[in-house]
Design a protein around this motif. Structure first.
Motif, PDB file in Angstrom:
ATOM      1  N   UNK A 166      47.825  42.589  51.836  1.00  0.00           N
ATOM      2  CA  UNK A 166      48.763  42.304  50.741  1.00  0.00           C
ATOM      3  C   UNK A 166      48.116  42.604  49.399  1.00  0.00           C
ATOM      4  N   UNK A 167      46.816  42.363  49.267  1.00  0.00           N
ATOM      5  CA  UNK A 167      46.100  42.753  48.048  1.00  0.00           C
ATOM      6  C   UNK A 167      46.191  44.264  47.831  1.00  0.00           C
ATOM      7  N   UNK A 168      46.118  45.026  48.922  1.00  0.00           N
ATOM      8  CA  UNK A 168      46.267  46.478  48.803  1.00  0.00           C
ATOM      9  C   UNK A 168      47.656  46.868  48.334  1.00  0.00           C
ATOM     10  N   UNK A 200      37.735  51.583  32.062  1.00  0.00           N
ATOM     11  CA  UNK A 200      37.864  50.284  32.729  1.00  0.00           C
ATOM     12  C   UNK A 200      37.905  50.466  34.236  1.00  0.00           C
ATOM     13  N   UNK A 201      38.639  51.475  34.685  1.00  0.00           N
ATOM     14  CA  UNK A 201      38.746  51.730  36.120  1.00  0.00           C
ATOM     15  C   UNK A 201      37.368  52.022  36.730  1.00  0.00           C
ATOM     16  N   UNK A 240      52.188  39.161  40.892  1.00  0.00           N
ATOM     17  CA  UNK A 240      52.490  37.951  41.659  1.00  0.00           C
ATOM     18  C   UNK A 240      51.965  38.070  43.094  1.00  0.00           C
ATOM     19  N   UNK A 241      52.177  39.250  43.714  1.00  0.00           N
ATOM     20  CA  UNK A 241      51.691  39.462  45.081  1.00  0.00           C
ATOM     21  C   UNK A 241      50.166  39.442  45.123  1.00  0.00           C
ATOM     22  N   UNK A 242      49.529  40.060  44.136  1.00  0.00           N
ATOM     23  CA  UNK A 242      48.067  40.130  44.101  1.00  0.00           C
ATOM     24  C   UNK A 242      47.480  38.733  43.917  1.00  0.00           C
ATOM     25  N   UNK A 243      48.069  37.941  43.020  1.00  0.00           N
ATOM     26  CA  UNK A 243      47.572  36.592  42.799  1.00  0.00           C
ATOM     27  C   UNK A 243      47.759  35.699  44.013  1.00  0.00           C
ATOM     28  N   UNK A 244      48.932  35.778  44.639  1.00  0.00           N
ATOM     29  CA  UNK A 244      49.195  34.967  45.827  1.00  0.00           C
ATOM     30  C   UNK A 244      48.259  35.343  46.965  1.00  0.00           C
ATOM     31  N   UNK A 245      48.092  36.641  47.188  1.00  0.00           N
ATOM     32  CA  UNK A 245      47.203  37.095  48.260  1.00  0.00           C
ATOM     33  C   UNK A 245      45.755  36.701  47.985  1.00  0.00           C
ATOM     34  N   UNK A 246      45.349  36.705  46.720  1.00  0.00           N
ATOM     35  CA  UNK A 246      43.985  36.283  46.357  1.00  0.00           C
ATOM     36  C   UNK A 246      43.771  34.820  46.723  1.00  0.00           C
ATOM     37  N   UNK A 247      44.776  33.988  46.470  1.00  0.00           N
ATOM     38  CA  UNK A 247      44.662  32.565  46.798  1.00  0.00           C
ATOM     39  C   UNK A 247      44.573  32.366  48.312  1.00  0.00           C
ATOM     40  N   UNK A 248      45.400  33.095  49.055  1.00  0.00           N
ATOM     41  CA  UNK A 248      45.358  32.992  50.525  1.00  0.00           C
ATOM     42  C   UNK A 248      44.010  33.478  51.055  1.00  0.00           C
ATOM     43  N   UNK A 249      43.509  34.588  50.501  1.00  0.00           N
ATOM     44  CA  UNK A 249      42.227  35.126  50.956  1.00  0.00           C
ATOM     45  C   UNK A 249      41.090  34.149  50.676  1.00  0.00           C
ATOM     46  N   UNK A 250      41.128  33.491  49.525  1.00  0.00           N
ATOM     47  CA  UNK A 250      40.050  32.574  49.150  1.00  0.00           C
ATOM     48  C   UNK A 250      39.922  31.419  50.129  1.00  0.00           C
ATOM     49  N   UNK A 251      41.052  30.964  50.675  1.00  0.00           N
ATOM     50  CA  UNK A 251      41.030  29.802  51.561  1.00  0.00           C
ATOM     51  C   UNK A 251      41.384  30.173  53.001  1.00  0.00           C
ATOM     52  N   UNK A 270      43.922  45.800  35.940  1.00  0.00           N
ATOM     53  CA  UNK A 270      43.335  47.066  36.382  1.00  0.00           C
ATOM     54  C   UNK A 270      41.867  46.879  36.738  1.00  0.00           C
ATOM     55  N   UNK A 271      41.145  46.126  35.899  1.00  0.00           N
ATOM     56  CA  UNK A 271      39.732  45.861  36.167  1.00  0.00           C
ATOM     57  C   UNK A 271      39.557  45.154  37.503  1.00  0.00           C
ATOM     58  N   UNK A 272      40.402  44.160  37.767  1.00  0.00           N
ATOM     59  CA  UNK A 272      40.267  43.389  39.001  1.00  0.00           C
ATOM     60  C   UNK A 272      40.659  44.199  40.229  1.00  0.00           C
ATOM     61  N   UNK A 273      41.701  45.041  40.089  1.00  0.00           N
ATOM     62  CA  UNK A 273      42.101  45.886  41.216  1.00  0.00           C
ATOM     63  C   UNK A 273      40.970  46.847  41.592  1.00  0.00           C
TER      64      UNK A 273
END
Length: 513
Positions: free
Chosen positions: A114-116, A150-151, A90-101, A26-29
């Motif tokens: 996809x992060x959205x 937290x939000x 899983x979608x948020x983590x995968x999209x974060x990795x794609x966005x980083x690179x 939640x914090x990261x979103x």
């Protein structure tokens, strides 16, 4: 009032540990809303996006998230909130990795979209799971208070974290920080989080998905553009189109055999007032942020990182606001008075903002702290009220409505209060100033930097004073509206009675208990 022979079970160490695990995603979103503030110059230098692409890199996350909240909340009620949460992680983590690179602007935009989608699954799922894990009213109030705190903190932390990371690493690091939390959720979630869903979900209404997006996205887009660009027929038309689709969406929910958002939710005691009051609270929160961030950077002439670090100070007392308000309710103070008091405190924050001069950093920070404490107290209690009133099997849909209302409230606030501030600014700025300087404070400072000596200083000073006058006018308006909200909340909630453990017990108690 009837006595419940089977009081709800109290949550133990397992549930509170699970809450801690839920708070990380939640914090990261919430941080991802503002995490690009300082990364965008480095992204622009590396990927060379066009102006339109740069705007989409910023906005696509928030637009997709807002447009899919209701869909994902309803979907979680049908397939299981834990299942949807883990899919979203899983979608948020995968999209974060794609966005980083990402090696192109198009790839980064797609990854942010996809992060959205992932964020839209995570937000209502976390709140719905809090509702199902904490069945004891007192514990649930505390847990939802933690959720709200937290939000709110995540939005403030996002910009600071991006500034620190970009200063020491490369821009992709602002996305990589998401991976450990999502991995932890995927590992621990199946063991700590209970699965919960509606026992009779019915068929999913696929037609409601495009209708809900067509209702939400044009309105939020139009309101945000009206705030940042000023009056334009195109943006007003966007809002109008969104409202027309909203009417179609409501009609669909009333007539469908298995609607996405059950109209029965709004017949639950306390739910409708809670959704409306949550929207008003979001209005109060975002209206101030629109001005204070510009004030610290452009009026006080702080660098972006300095401004972000100063902006963290008002977040410190926020951690106490939700627990204190929850404790007051548990000690017998009627919820109506605590919520009304929270709005009144927020109004006082706006009054302090109206007293802020062109060199009043500490008064501004005090105003922000007072305002934020009032807002967090309100949002935590009305969220608890809404989820208490809604049946457990509809917790996901109820959560998504609250969060969609937050998006609407924030956009409406920026459009309304932002328009007031802009109108006063344009009235106060000297008529002899260049056209660009008469539009915005940022434009005036850019022009002032190109003017020689005293002429540039005079224009910059006049622009800062005009902006501060506009902030004062908006703050006075906000204070009046929040005073009205305080009175309305007190009167409305005094008449509300909700089931504190809806869907599991027939015990009725006043909302103030």
């Amino acid at each position: 009032m009837t006595t419940n022979p089977n009081p709800p079970a109290r949550a133990g160490r397992r549930e509170w540990t699970a809450l801690g695990v839920l708070m990380l995603p939640l914090l990261l979103v919430s941080m991802d809303v503002s995490v690009l503030y300082f990364a965008i110059p480095a992204i622009s230098a590396d990927l060379e996006p066009s102006g339109t692409q740069q705007l989409w890199i910023f906005d696509i996350y928030g637009f997709v998230l807002a447009g899919l909240l209701m869909t994902m909340g309803s979907l979680g009620d049908r397939i299981g909130r834990r299942r949807l949460l883990l899919f979203g992680a899983a979608a948020f983590g995968t999209a974060s990795l794609v966005a980083a690179y990402a090696n192109s602007a198009e790839t980064l935009i797609a990854a942010r979209a996809v992060l959205g989608i992932g964020g839209a699954t995570l937000m209502p799922s976390t709140m719905a799971l809090v509702r199902t894990m904490f069945t004891d009213p007192a514990q649930r109030t505390k847990a939802i208070g933690v959720w709200s705190g937290v939000m709110t903190a995540g939005i403030a932390l996002g910009s600071v974290l991006s500034g620190v990371l970009v200063e020491h690493f490369w821009w992709g690091s602002v996305f990589l920080v998401n991976l450990p939390a999502m991995a932890l959720l995927l590992v621990l979630g199946p063991f700590l989080l209970p699965e919960s869903k509606s026992p009779r979900p019915g068929r999913f209404d696929w037609l409601s998905v495009p209708l809900s997006m067509a209702a939400v996205l044009p309105v939020i887009y139009g309101l945000k553009e009206l705030a940042s660009q000023g009056w334009n027929v195109r943006y007003a038309l966007s809002v109008t189109v969104g409202l027309l689709f909203a009417a179609l969406f409501v009609h669909r929910q009333r007539t469908a055999v298995s609607p996405m958002i059950s109209p029965a939710l709004f017949r639950s005691r306390g739910f409708s007032p809670a959704v409306v009051l949550n929207l008003v609270a979001a209005f109060g929160m975002m209206g101030s942020a629109y001005f204070t961030t510009q004030y610290i950077q452009s009026v006080l002439d702080k660098s972006p990182l300095e401004a972000a670090l100063w902006s963290l100070l008002p977040s410190v007392p926020i951690g106490l606001a939700a627990p204190v308000s929850a404790q007051l309710v548990q000690r017998g103070v009627p919820r109506a008075y605590v919520v009304g008091g929270g709005f009144a405190v927020t109004g006082c924050g706006y009054v302090l903002l109206a007293l802020t001069g062109t060199d009043s950093l500490w008064l501004l920070l005090t105003a922000c702290a007072v305002l934020a404490c009032g807002i967090v107290a309100v949002m935590s209690l009305v969220a608890d009220l809404a989820l208490s009133a809604a049946p457990v099997e509809k917790a996901g849909a109820a959560s998504s409505l609250l969060e969609t209302g937050t998006e609407f409230g924030g956009a409406l606030s920026m459009a309304f209060l932002g328009s007031i501030g802009t109108a006063v600014y344009r009235h106060e700025i000297p008529a002899s100033a260049p056209a660009k300087a008469r539009e915005t404070l940022g434009g005036a400072l850019a022009v002032a930097d190109r003017l020689p000596g005293r002429a540039g200083d005079a224009l910059a000073t006049a622009a800062r004073e005009a902006f501060t006058s506009g902030m004062h006018a908006a703050a006075v308006t906000g204070a009046v509206l929040l005073a009205g909200a305080a009175a309305a909340a007190t009167l409305t909630l005094r008449r509300v009675r909700v089931r504190e453990n809806a869907g599991q017990t027939d015990r009725l108690s006043p909302s103030g208990v």
